[in-house]
Design a protein around this motif. Sequence first.
Motif, PDB file in Angstrom:
ATOM      1  N   ALA A   1      -0.501 -18.712   0.021  1.00 16.33           N
ATOM      2  CA  ALA A   1      -1.585 -18.128  -0.771  1.00 16.33           C
ATOM      3  C   ALA A   1      -1.127 -16.898  -1.537  1.00 16.33           C
ATOM      4  N   PHE A   2      -0.253 -16.094  -0.932  1.00 13.83           N
ATOM      5  CA  PHE A   2       0.219 -14.872  -1.581  1.00 13.83           C
ATOM      6  C   PHE A   2       1.573 -15.061  -2.270  1.00 13.83           C
ATOM      7  N   LEU A   3       1.985 -16.324  -2.413  1.00 12.37           N
ATOM      8  CA  LEU A   3       3.217 -16.660  -3.147  1.00 12.37           C
ATOM      9  C   LEU A   3       4.421 -15.879  -2.632  1.00 12.37           C
ATOM     10  N   LEU A   4       4.491 -15.743  -1.317  1.00  8.54           N
ATOM     11  CA  LEU A   4       5.569 -14.947  -0.749  1.00  8.54           C
ATOM     12  C   LEU A   4       6.933 -15.620  -0.891  1.00  8.54           C
ATOM     13  N   HIS A   5       6.936 -16.912  -1.188  1.00  7.66           N
ATOM     14  CA  HIS A   5       8.200 -17.614  -1.402  1.00  7.66           C
ATOM     15  C   HIS A   5       8.790 -17.316  -2.775  1.00  7.66           C
ATOM     16  N   GLU A   6       8.004 -16.656  -3.645  1.00 13.35           N
ATOM     17  CA  GLU A   6       8.469 -16.331  -4.992  1.00 13.35           C
ATOM     18  C   GLU A   6       8.754 -14.834  -5.119  1.00 13.35           C
ATOM     19  N   ARG A   7       9.786 -14.501  -5.860  1.00 10.32           N
ATOM     20  CA  ARG A   7      10.124 -13.095  -6.094  1.00 10.32           C
ATOM     21  C   ARG A   7       9.135 -12.505  -7.100  1.00 10.32           C
ATOM     22  N   PRO A   8       8.472 -11.370  -6.781  1.00 10.85           N
ATOM     23  CA  PRO A   8       7.519 -10.773  -7.729  1.00 10.85           C
ATOM     24  C   PRO A   8       8.192 -10.455  -9.056  1.00 10.85           C
ATOM     25  N   ALA A   9       7.424 -10.565 -10.125  1.00 12.16           N
ATOM     26  CA  ALA A   9       7.974 -10.346 -11.474  1.00 12.16           C
ATOM     27  C   ALA A   9       8.535  -8.939 -11.639  1.00 12.16           C
ATOM     28  N   ASP A  10       7.925  -7.959 -10.945  1.00 14.34           N
ATOM     29  CA  ASP A  10       8.378  -6.571 -11.099  1.00 14.34           C
ATOM     30  C   ASP A  10       9.285  -6.114  -9.958  1.00 14.34           C
ATOM     31  N   ALA A  11       9.801  -7.068  -9.186  1.00 18.08           N
ATOM     32  CA  ALA A  11      10.655  -6.701  -8.045  1.00 18.08           C
ATOM     33  C   ALA A  11      11.901  -5.961  -8.530  1.00 18.08           C
ATOM     34  N   LYS A  12      12.264  -4.919  -7.763  1.00 16.77           N
ATOM     35  CA  LYS A  12      13.454  -4.136  -8.095  1.00 16.77           C
ATOM     36  C   LYS A  12      14.480  -4.241  -6.981  1.00 16.77           C
ATOM     37  N   SER A  13      15.740  -4.197  -7.363  1.00 19.20           N
ATOM     38  CA  SER A  13      16.821  -4.150  -6.388  1.00 19.20           C
ATOM     39  C   SER A  13      16.954  -2.726  -5.857  1.00 19.20           C
ATOM     40  N   TRP A  14      17.725  -2.557  -4.808  1.00 17.11           N
ATOM     41  CA  TRP A  14      17.946  -1.234  -4.247  1.00 17.11           C
ATOM     42  C   TRP A  14      18.657  -0.332  -5.257  1.00 17.11           C
ATOM     43  N   ASP A  15      19.602  -0.874  -5.994  1.00 12.43           N
ATOM     44  CA  ASP A  15      20.312  -0.062  -6.994  1.00 12.43           C
ATOM     45  C   ASP A  15      19.347   0.471  -8.050  1.00 12.43           C
ATOM     46  N   GLU A  16      18.373  -0.367  -8.464  1.00 16.89           N
ATOM     47  CA  GLU A  16      17.399   0.075  -9.469  1.00 16.89           C
ATOM     48  C   GLU A  16      16.468   1.143  -8.896  1.00 16.89           C
ATOM     49  N   ILE A  17      16.029   0.945  -7.655  1.00 15.40           N
ATOM     50  CA  ILE A  17      15.151   1.931  -7.016  1.00 15.40           C
ATOM     51  C   ILE A  17      15.898   3.247  -6.820  1.00 15.40           C
ATOM     52  N   LYS A  18      17.135   3.145  -6.386  1.00 16.31           N
ATOM     53  CA  LYS A  18      17.930   4.355  -6.134  1.00 16.31           C
ATOM     54  C   LYS A  18      18.144   5.155  -7.414  1.00 16.31           C
ATOM     55  N   ALA A  19      18.305   4.453  -8.518  1.00 17.56           N
ATOM     56  CA  ALA A  19      18.520   5.146  -9.799  1.00 17.56           C
ATOM     57  C   ALA A  19      17.282   5.927 -10.233  1.00 17.56           C
ATOM     58  N   ASP A  20      16.101   5.452  -9.813  1.00 19.73           N
ATOM     59  CA  ASP A  20      14.851   6.127 -10.196  1.00 19.73           C
ATOM     60  C   ASP A  20      14.434   7.209  -9.228  1.00 19.73           C
ATOM     61  N   ARG A  21      15.131   7.348  -8.106  1.00 16.38           N
ATOM     62  CA  ARG A  21      14.702   8.282  -7.065  1.00 16.38           C
ATOM     63  C   ARG A  21      14.842   9.737  -7.513  1.00 16.38           C
ATOM     64  N   GLN A  22      13.891  10.546  -7.018  1.00 17.65           N
ATOM     65  CA  GLN A  22      13.966  11.988  -7.219  1.00 17.65           C
ATOM     66  C   GLN A  22      14.442  12.633  -5.922  1.00 17.65           C
ATOM     67  N   PRO A  23      15.095  13.803  -6.000  1.00 10.00           N
ATOM     68  CA  PRO A  23      15.510  14.494  -4.780  1.00 10.00           C
ATOM     69  C   PRO A  23      14.315  14.735  -3.865  1.00 10.00           C
ATOM     70  N   SER A  24      14.525  14.569  -2.575  1.00  8.92           N
ATOM     71  CA  SER A  24      13.426  14.716  -1.614  1.00  8.92           C
ATOM     72  C   SER A  24      12.951  16.162  -1.566  1.00  8.92           C
ATOM     73  N   ASP A  25      11.626  16.308  -1.470  1.00 11.63           N
ATOM     74  CA  ASP A  25      11.039  17.638  -1.359  1.00 11.63           C
ATOM     75  C   ASP A  25      10.891  18.103   0.079  1.00 11.63           C
ATOM     76  N   ASP A  26      11.170  17.216   1.030  1.00 12.04           N
ATOM     77  CA  ASP A  26      10.880  17.566   2.420  1.00 12.04           C
ATOM     78  C   ASP A  26      12.136  17.687   3.272  1.00 12.04           C
ATOM     79  N   VAL A  27      13.239  18.113   2.633  1.00 12.41           N
ATOM     80  CA  VAL A  27      14.480  18.263   3.386  1.00 12.41           C
ATOM     81  C   VAL A  27      14.320  19.292   4.498  1.00 12.41           C
TER      82      VAL A  27
END
Length: 597
Positions: free
Chosen positions: A398-424
């Motif tokens: 029902a939730f099409l979990l067998h399909e990759r979401p159209a906006d799915a990002k890889s770890w490399d893409e997510i990492k590139a968008d990350r901001q430095p953590s504010d809670d160090v």
Amino acid sequence: MSLIVQKFGGTSVADVEKIRSAARKAIRAQRQGHQVVMVVSAMGKNTDRLLKLAGEVSKTPSAREMDMLLSTGEQVSVALVAMAINELGSEAVSLTGGQIGMHTDSSFSKARIQSISTERIERLLNDGKIVVAAGFQGIDDDLNITTLGRGGSDTTAVALAAVLKADACEIYTDVDGVYTTDPRLLPEARRVDVISYDEMLELASLGAGVMHNRSIEFAKKFGVPIHVRSSFSDAEGTMIVTESESTSAPVGGAAMTPDEARVTVLGVPDVPGKSLQLFSAIGDKKIAVDMVVQNVGSEGRADVSFTVPRDELTTTLEAINGVIEQVGASGVTHDEDVSKVSVVGSNMASQTGVASKMFRALADAGVNIQMITTSEIKISALVPRSQASDALRAVHQAFLLHERPADAKSWDEIKADRQPSDDVAMMVQRLRDDALEALTLTGISVLDRQARVTLFGVPDNQGIAADIFETIGAAGIMVDMIVQGFDGHDGSTSVSFTVAAENLPESLTVAEEIAKRHGMRDVQGGGSVAKVTVSGIGLRSHTSVALVLFQELAQSNVNVEMIGTSELQVNAVIDETHAAKAQKGLEKVFADSLGGC
């Protein structure tokens, strides 16, 4: 120099050739410029063999001696892995839990980590050694060997990664990552590139076997990236981090917990303190209670339903029968032939219609729903065990979990968008605490100006839940909390949900139409309620949270109208006039645990 913690499970070191393969992975990482700490489990089936031996010697071995015995499995593994590394031309040193400075409390077989002294590990790493650490074990104040319980090697690895400030924690296992559901149950399950801590926490608590929930608690608390990888290939695997793979997909995973038991305590007096009495008795037996539902009472009494692992049903019933007269309940029923099917998704809270879509999928598959609980990122339904596999397949499709979401990002893409953590600074402070596994709450909140609607005498038929929430959704009414529990009057169920107070009149009109259509016994509505929420990391493993909440509300003479629980939240619906008092009291009793995240 960067530091990597690598964890190898029992199947990854099950024989000599697999031990050599694990050794090669560690050597390769070191030659790529990393310092390497390996955490190793007992060789596959070795723990089972030790348990069998213990059973042949004693019918009731002491917990202390069982920890002494079971810890030897990891000690065999680390020594053999270190030998293999040395044989392959690198240098390694094996260490027991005590030798790596793993200090725990004295709760044998389920010890919690209090602190880790890293000096010896750091000295060995600086000398160019690969450190091979025994997972699953530590020592207490009296130098007794303790074990950490189920998933203990995962917990050891992530805890070491936290205190050593490792760049990553790699979990090597017999699967190549985290899947949308168990691929052994559904071959069409899809491996995800990235999954959030919150989603993984919920899935782990539901029985997803890749990671144990305590290790994910550590990772979220200290911001440790976890990389789940295959021991037998170089596949990329799955990253477990703060972010989700998709920002639009409402559901990221589904799970089925097959061996559940449902317990319903009937006719509990609808007055403050009764839930506390009931769950204190169960908590004293160290039983993990899940899927708690206290529905709205009628005629001064309410029914309280919850699930427990099937193998703990007998102990649970003994605990309840010991206090049933004191509580003033009229009886107890149970069903041990049930399973729990859940969907989990970080984006669920911001989207409407997720619950009705799940319920419709189950109805179309001919699956009957016995209980429902919801949280911000999880919906769980209790179903007959005979229908559990069909239920899992239905919601996965029902939730099409067998399909990759159209906006799915890889770890490399997510990492590139990350901001430095504010809670160090917060993370550093937590690392200085003397109890690494101490409860950490992320907030206590009140959602006021709410109303509650309850349908009594809901027929125990498939498709009812789908019809209820599709009809409500079609009326444009936004539903927050949903609970379905048993109705002690006639064996039917009752369904309650909360809405914004201004939507109560319309909600009651729609509910009355639904009740008439299905021949339900009654509809009740209550305005001026509020939802009190205690949020934190791994509330299910810190079972005292719900008890403290009940205790504080009881002492303040605040009655609980509805209860809903999850891995990340405990929710209670109360009279709105008591909301400020309840929040203030809870902030006071949980003051030492509130730390943000």
